[in-house]
Write an enzyme that holds these catalytic residues in place. Structure first.
Site, mmCIF file in Angstrom:
data_model
loop_
_atom_site.group_PDB
_atom_site.id
_atom_site.type_symbol
_atom_site.label_atom_id
_atom_site.label_comp_id
_atom_site.label_asym_id
_atom_site.label_seq_id
_atom_site.Cartn_x
_atom_site.Cartn_y
_atom_site.Cartn_z
ATOM 1 N N CYS A 127 -4.325 -52.767 0.427
ATOM 2 C CA CYS A 127 -5.161 -53.971 0.504
ATOM 3 C C CYS A 127 -4.348 -55.257 0.532
ATOM 4 O O CYS A 127 -4.900 -56.332 0.814
ATOM 5 C CB CYS A 127 -6.112 -54.041 -0.696
ATOM 6 S SG CYS A 127 -7.321 -52.712 -0.765
ATOM 7 N N ASP B 217 -18.893 -34.225 -3.540
ATOM 8 C CA ASP B 217 -19.083 -35.180 -4.632
ATOM 9 C C ASP B 217 -19.856 -34.688 -5.851
ATOM 10 O O ASP B 217 -19.909 -35.373 -6.851
ATOM 11 C CB ASP B 217 -19.593 -36.513 -4.102
ATOM 12 C CG ASP B 217 -21.098 -36.683 -4.023
ATOM 13 O OD1 ASP B 217 -21.511 -37.750 -3.574
ATOM 14 O OD2 ASP B 217 -21.868 -35.789 -4.387
ATOM 15 N N CYS C 73 -18.296 -58.936 -5.686
ATOM 16 C CA CYS C 73 -19.153 -58.002 -6.431
ATOM 17 C C CYS C 73 -20.242 -58.766 -7.181
ATOM 18 O O CYS C 73 -19.938 -59.651 -7.985
ATOM 19 C CB CYS C 73 -18.318 -57.181 -7.405
ATOM 20 S SG CYS C 73 -19.298 -55.987 -8.335
ATOM 21 N N CYS D 88 -13.380 -58.070 -2.161
ATOM 22 C CA CYS D 88 -14.375 -57.176 -2.753
ATOM 23 C C CYS D 88 -14.600 -57.500 -4.224
ATOM 24 O O CYS D 88 -15.742 -57.517 -4.708
ATOM 25 C CB CYS D 88 -13.967 -55.721 -2.576
ATOM 26 S SG CYS D 88 -12.352 -55.312 -3.300
ATOM 27 N N CYS E 106 -22.429 -51.559 -11.888
ATOM 28 C CA CYS E 106 -22.459 -51.454 -10.428
ATOM 29 C C CYS E 106 -23.901 -51.375 -9.928
ATOM 30 O O CYS E 106 -24.667 -50.512 -10.360
ATOM 31 C CB CYS E 106 -21.673 -50.224 -9.990
ATOM 32 S SG CYS E 106 -21.703 -49.931 -8.210
#
Length: 611
Positions: A200, A146, A210, A206, A226
């Site tokens: 999905c 990452d 959020c 989701c 986020c």
């Protein structure tokens, strides 16, 4: 040994054999899943990344050169294949410590529960590289975790590890989204694996859950909103986000917790990824005194430590404010007056104003007289205004925007879940103060009255802002349900019978049942998630005597595939009749479920057809 220069005639069988050997060896190397993909450029991804950047959605932690993110490369030589790996991590804790009044705790995201995953993945990939080079000595292989240029999720999706979900995670059919991802670039021409075709479907849990609306669409994340990103930033945090952070110290798991694909999935087969409860759910107050050395000793093995102690200490101050922890006032006062970091001082001012009380007001006044930093002075001024407007009493809990699944998170405290998605640790506060239906104690008043109608007794409820709830049945019958609703959406509350407050609503309902009224003119206090509010607005626009369907509602809000989510939102309409969910039918016009029962729905529709 095998050479990368093996002739084409035998290459296919040689590399397929090596591929199968790698897959068989993977568990012994600490790898739970491995997939293979071509090293062709990610052409379609480029425009998405550019759009993401142009919209201001990037976190700033990514590789800035988009070309490097979409074009696999080797320092020396041409890449032929990508190898993606996944390592599963736990989602539950055994016997986690509880938050208690005066001993409140924060929470780290599950990805930071065990040993830093960067080290875990690198060690696993180093073993894999060694395994390959023992068989192909001259192979070119480069690995990344990452922090590399490539987009981990794109590589994993292409390699068949899982599918790219609406919450931007990769979901493995076996492991769910509780997986760390890494990849290798090599010049060995492995045959690609088949991508996962699962997806999905119509689920949008989701997106609906959020806390800050950071999931701006399926597979689209505005990182600037986020909570996971916000908790890792340094500096000041906007009040909007402080309220939503709750008691999160690092990261956010909400969009993964609510995901049906993760239901029942927990992985405990990697010992070094298992959580130490006292580290991943630490007491908040001691964090404010922790030094650099102690921080490194306690948290240095966790990926949460990569930004240092400052963001975690700031988030601890935010959590104490959200808990409204009165025992924290002396320590927060000390931070406000003496901490050399402006962002800690300003955040302490905000937290003290959330807690309230004379000591908090005095501390803020004294600090304002000596503060030099402009940002802190601004926060002190806002804190003074908040305390003055509340008479220095503690603020009521912020009205949250929680889905049912997020409420369920509160019940799952024993598994180590974090605060609910609204950022308000309701479960922990309830432990300190257990309301009853009519308490007579301080708390936000919820006024109620009963009205007799042709469909039976209705209980009407209102806040100071307006009508907030209608329940089918008398108050004493629906008391437990009304208590649960108030705890969820109001926080500290008290029910208070008040005919005058509900008189206009009762009058208009009686006119409706008498056939004298076809629309309502009432002040409403609608409490729900952003998605639910959107659905309820569409319901409100359905005229008297008309009908609509779940599908039409989904299309109206621009979510034509979210029919199930729309159904769920309709079933949670808190003000039936006024918000006419009884006018919703099935796709073919048939009657479908109704909160008051199908017989009641039939009566309401018959009434409107007669007028």
């Amino acid at each position: 040994m095998t050479s990368v220069q093996t002739g084409a005639a035998q290459a296919g069988s040689v590399w397929e054999q090596l591929k199968q050997e790698i897959k068989a060896a993977a568990p012994g190397l600490g790898i739970d899943d491995v997939g293979f993909a071509s090293a062709e450029p990610f052409v379609s991804l480029k425009s998405l990344l550019e759009q993401h950047r142009d919209n201001g959605y990037a976190s700033g932690f990514e590789e800035p050169d988009i070309e490097k993110r979409v074009r696999p490369a080797l320092k020396e030589g041409e890449p032929a294949s990508l190898i993606a790996i996944a390592v599963a991590y736990p989602s539950k804790m055994v016997n986690p410590p509880k938050s208690e009044p005066g001993a409140y705790r924060g929470i780290l995201a599950r990805s930071a529960w065990g040993r830093d995953y960067h080290h875990v993945l690198r060690e696993a990939m180093d073993k894999l590289v060694q395994f390959i080079r023992e068989r192909v000595p001259e192979a070119m292989i480069e690995s990344m975790v990452d922090t590399g240029a490539l987009v981990d999720r794109a590589v994993s999706q292409r390699a068949g590890i899982g599918f790219s979900a609406k919450n931007c995670s990769i979901i493995s059919p076996k492991f769910g989204s509780w997986i760390y991802l890494g990849e290798l670039v090599t010049n060995i021409p492995f045959q690609p694996d088949t991508p996962v075709t699962e997806d999905c479907g119509e689920c949008t849990k989701c997106i609906d859950a959020c806390p800050t609306g950071a999931l701006v669409g399926p597979g689209q994340l505005n990182a600037q909103r986020c909570i996971s990103f916000v908790t890792q930033t340094k500096g000041f945090v906007d009040e909007e986000f402080m309220l939503k952070i709750g008691n999160r110290l690092y990261g956010c798991d909400t969009c993964q917790i609510v995901c049906p694909k993760n239901r029942g999935k927990n992985w405990d087969h990697h010992p070094d990824l298992q959580p130490d409860p006292e580290i991943v759910k630490p007491l908040l107050l001691p964090l404010l005194d922790i030094g650099n050395r102690e921080f490194k000793e306690r948290f240095g093995q966790s990926s949460a430590a990569w930004r240092g102690k400052k963001p975690i200490q700031r988030n601890a101050v935010i959590a104490l404010g959200n808990f409204k922890d009165k025992s924290a006032v002396p320590k927060l006062t000390e931070v406000l007056k003496r901490d050399p970091r402006p962002e800690l001082r300003g955040t302490a001012a905000w937290a003290l104003s959330r807690i309230g009380g004379e000591d908090a007001m005095r501390a803020i006044g004294e600090a304002a007289a000596n503060e030099q930093d402009g940002n802190v002075l601004s926060m002190l001024q806002k804190a003074k205004e908040r305390l003055s407007s509340s008479g220095s009493l503690p603020d009521k809990p912020q009205v949250g925007l929680m889905s049912d699944k997020q409420q369920e998170e509160q019940k799952n405290e024993s598994t180590g879940t974090d605060s609910n998605a609204s950022g308000q640790p309701v479960k922990q506060e309830a432990a300190a103060w257990k309301p009853s239906a009519v308490t007579g104690l301080h708390g936000t008043p919820v006024y109620y009255d009963e009205v007799l109608t042709p469909i039976g007794t209705l209980t009407l409820c209102a806040t100071e802002k307006g009508l907030c709830h209608i329940d089918f049945g008398a108050f004493h019958v629906r008391e437990a349900h009304l208590q649960q609703w108030a705890r969820t959406w109001i926080g500290e509350y008290r029910y208070e019978k008040n005919e005058e407050k509900l008189s206009e609503a009762a009058k208009q309902l009686q006119q409706y049942f008498a056939g004298e009224r076809k629309s309502f003119d009432l002040e409403l206090d609608l409490l729900g998630t952003p998605f639910q509010l959107q659905v309820w607005q569409v319901l409100s626009d359905i005229s008297y005597g008309e009908a609509s369907s779940h599908q039409q509602v989904a299309e109206t809000i621009g979510r034509p595939k979210a029919v199930r989510a729309v159904l769920d939102a309709i079933s949670k309409n808190p003000i039936p009749i006024i918000i006419p969910c009884h006018r919703i039918s099935g796709k073919d016009g048939t009657l479908v479920g109704y909160v008051g029962g199908l017989q009641t729905k039939e009566q309401l529709l018959a009434l409107e057809q007669q007028s």
